[in-house]
Design a protein around this motif. Structure first.
Motif, PDB file in Angstrom:
ATOM      1  N   SER A   6       0.796  -1.182   0.040  1.00 39.34           N
ATOM      2  CA  SER A   6       0.239  -0.131   0.116  1.00 39.34           C
ATOM      3  C   SER A   6       0.991   1.454  -0.260  1.00 39.34           C
ATOM      4  O   SER A   6       1.272   0.990   0.808  1.00 39.34           O
ATOM      5  CB  SER A   6      -1.120   0.308   1.669  1.00 39.34           C
ATOM      6  N   ALA A   9       2.933   2.708   3.001  1.00 42.05           N
ATOM      7  CA  ALA A   9       3.136   1.960   4.026  1.00 42.05           C
ATOM      8  C   ALA A   9       4.679   1.472   5.022  1.00 42.05           C
ATOM      9  O   ALA A   9       4.980   1.551   3.460  1.00 42.05           O
ATOM     10  CB  ALA A   9       1.931   0.959   3.408  1.00 42.05           C
ATOM     11  N   ASN A  31      -5.537  -1.566  -1.616  1.00 41.01           N
ATOM     12  CA  ASN A  31      -6.483  -0.519  -1.521  1.00 41.01           C
ATOM     13  C   ASN A  31      -6.950   0.164   0.301  1.00 41.01           C
ATOM     14  O   ASN A  31      -7.745  -0.805   0.069  1.00 41.01           O
ATOM     15  CB  ASN A  31      -7.496  -0.489  -2.660  1.00 41.01           C
ATOM     16  N   PHE A  32      -6.167   0.116   1.044  1.00 42.61           N
ATOM     17  CA  PHE A  32      -6.639   1.092   2.184  1.00 42.61           C
ATOM     18  C   PHE A  32      -7.956   1.042   2.001  1.00 42.61           C
ATOM     19  O   PHE A  32      -8.871   1.010   3.330  1.00 42.61           O
ATOM     20  CB  PHE A  32      -5.838   0.965   2.759  1.00 42.61           C
ATOM     21  N   ALA A  35     -10.695  -0.675   2.426  1.00 48.51           N
ATOM     22  CA  ALA A  35     -10.780  -2.183   3.125  1.00 48.51           C
ATOM     23  C   ALA A  35      -9.680  -3.499   2.396  1.00 48.51           C
ATOM     24  O   ALA A  35     -10.833  -4.136   2.452  1.00 48.51           O
ATOM     25  CB  ALA A  35     -11.565  -1.950   3.435  1.00 48.51           C
ATOM     26  N   GLN A  37      -7.621  -5.384   2.303  1.00 54.16           N
ATOM     27  CA  GLN A  37      -7.114  -6.042   3.183  1.00 54.16           C
ATOM     28  C   GLN A  37      -7.775  -6.868   3.825  1.00 54.16           C
ATOM     29  O   GLN A  37      -7.592  -8.244   4.417  1.00 54.16           O
ATOM     30  CB  GLN A  37      -5.926  -5.035   4.361  1.00 54.16           C
ATOM     31  N   TYR A  38      -9.100  -6.515   4.256  1.00 54.46           N
ATOM     32  CA  TYR A  38      -9.883  -7.483   4.966  1.00 54.46           C
ATOM     33  C   TYR A  38     -10.901  -7.808   3.885  1.00 54.46           C
ATOM     34  O   TYR A  38     -11.885  -8.986   4.728  1.00 54.46           O
ATOM     35  CB  TYR A  38     -11.144  -6.391   6.134  1.00 54.46           C
ATOM     36  N   SER A  49      -4.319  -9.642   6.713  1.00 52.93           N
ATOM     37  CA  SER A  49      -5.164  -8.325   6.892  1.00 52.93           C
ATOM     38  C   SER A  49      -3.845  -7.403   6.660  1.00 52.93           C
ATOM     39  O   SER A  49      -4.283  -6.330   6.578  1.00 52.93           O
ATOM     40  CB  SER A  49      -5.891  -8.424   7.163  1.00 52.93           C
ATOM     41  N   LYS A  50      -2.430  -8.352   6.606  1.00 50.21           N
ATOM     42  CA  LYS A  50      -0.928  -6.708   6.712  1.00 50.21           C
ATOM     43  C   LYS A  50       0.094  -7.020   5.240  1.00 50.21           C
ATOM     44  O   LYS A  50      -0.153  -7.377   4.747  1.00 50.21           O
ATOM     45  CB  LYS A  50      -0.642  -6.410   7.911  1.00 50.21           C
ATOM     46  N   ARG A 113      -3.568   4.715  13.585  1.00 53.68           N
ATOM     47  CA  ARG A 113      -4.847   4.609  14.168  1.00 53.68           C
ATOM     48  C   ARG A 113      -5.236   4.480  15.767  1.00 53.68           C
ATOM     49  O   ARG A 113      -5.343   3.183  15.780  1.00 53.68           O
ATOM     50  CB  ARG A 113      -4.167   3.008  14.030  1.00 53.68           C
TER      51      ARG A 113
END
Ligand code: GSH
Length: 205
Positions: A6, A9, A31-32, A35, A37-38, A49-50, A113
Motif C-alpha cells: 500500500s 505503508a 487498496n486500504f 478496506a 486488506q479485509y 490483513s497486513k 490508528r
C-alpha cells in the motif's frame, strides 16, 4: 515474485529492497481506502490483513517485514544487502525487529490508528502523545547506532531500508523533527536511485 503493498505503508521497505536487487517483480496494490486488506481476495493471500506480503514464484506467501527482507537479501547475495558474518547478520535482525515491532507497531500505530488503542475518544490525544514519545525514544536509540557512519552498520543493508520508512514517516507523516544527523541520513537515502524509483512508483516524493 509479487509484492502486495500500500502506498506510504511499511511495505515501502520491501519495495526498496526489490528495487535495489533489480530483478523483475510485480507490484500489487492493496487498496486500504477500500478496506481491501479485509476482503476475501486478500485474506486468501494473507489472513493477517497486513502488507507487506511477498508471493514467490511457486505461489507461497511470506509475511512479516524482517522475514521478507532477510529472505530477499539471502537469496540475492549479489545485491550485497546483508553482512556476511554472523554478528553483522544478527545486528541487522536486531535492528529490523526493533524498527518494526517497537518503533512502528507501538509508536507510529498509536499516531496513525489511534482509535484502535482506546474505546474512549477523549483519551485519544494521550494515546497520540504516548505514540510520539515512543517514536522519539526509538529515534534516540537508533541515532547513536548510526553515529557518524553513512549507514546503520557502515555498509548499506536491509536495516537501512527498514529505518528509511521510520525517518520518512517521522518527517513526512508525523511532523516529528529530525536531528541534523537523521535529516542527513534521510537525504542520503532519498538520493539512492532505488529509493527514488520506489517513491515514484508509490506516488510519493
Ligand atoms: N508485523 C507486520 C506489520 C505490518 C503492518 O502493520 N502493516 C500495516 C501497514 S504499515 C498494515 O498492513 N495495516 C493494515 C491494517 O492494519 O488494516 C510486519 O512486520 O510486516
Amino acid at each position: 515474485m509479487k509484492l502486495f503493498y500500500s502506498p506510504n505503508a511499511c511495505s515501502m521497505a520491501i519495495h526498496i529492497i526489490l528495487e535495489e536487487i533489480g530483478k523483475p517483480y510485480e507490484l500489487v496494490l492493496v487498496n486500504f481506502a477500500q478496506a481491501a486488506q479485509y476482503k476475501p481476495e486478500y485474506l486468501a493471500v494473507s489472513p493477517k490483513s497486513k502488507v507487506p506480503a511477498l508471493m514467490r514464484d511457486d505461489g507461497s506467501v511470506l509475511t512479516e517485514l524482517p522475514a521478507i527482507a532477510w529472505y530477499l537479501a539471502k537469496t540475492n547475495p549479489q545485491a550485497n544487502l546483508l553482512p556476511t558474518d554472523i554478528e553483522g547478520e544478527a545486528r541487522v535482525l536486531e535492528l529490523l525487529e526493533y524498527i518494526t515491532a517497537t518503533v512502528h507497531m507501538r509508536g507510529f500505530t498509536r499516531i496513525f490508528r489511534t482509535a484502535s488503542f482506546t474505546p474512549n475518544p477523549a483519551d485519544e490525544p494521550k494515546v497520540v502523545e504516548t505514540g510520539r514519545n515512543m517514536v522519539i525514544q526509538g529515534l534516540q536509540i537508533l541515532e547513536p547506532v548510526l553515529g557518524d557512519k553513512d549507514y546503520l552498520l557502515g555498509q548499506y543493508s536491509i536495516a537501512d531500508c527498514g529505518f528509511f520508512y521510520i525517518v520518512y514517516w517521522a518527517s513526512r507523516r508525523a511532523s516529528i523533527p529530525l536531528s541534523p544527523v537523521l535529516q542527513a541520513y534521510l537525504d542520503r537515502l532519498l538520493a539512492r536511485p532505488a529509493v527514488s524509483r520506489m517513491l515514484a512508483a508509490e506516488g510519493l516524493h
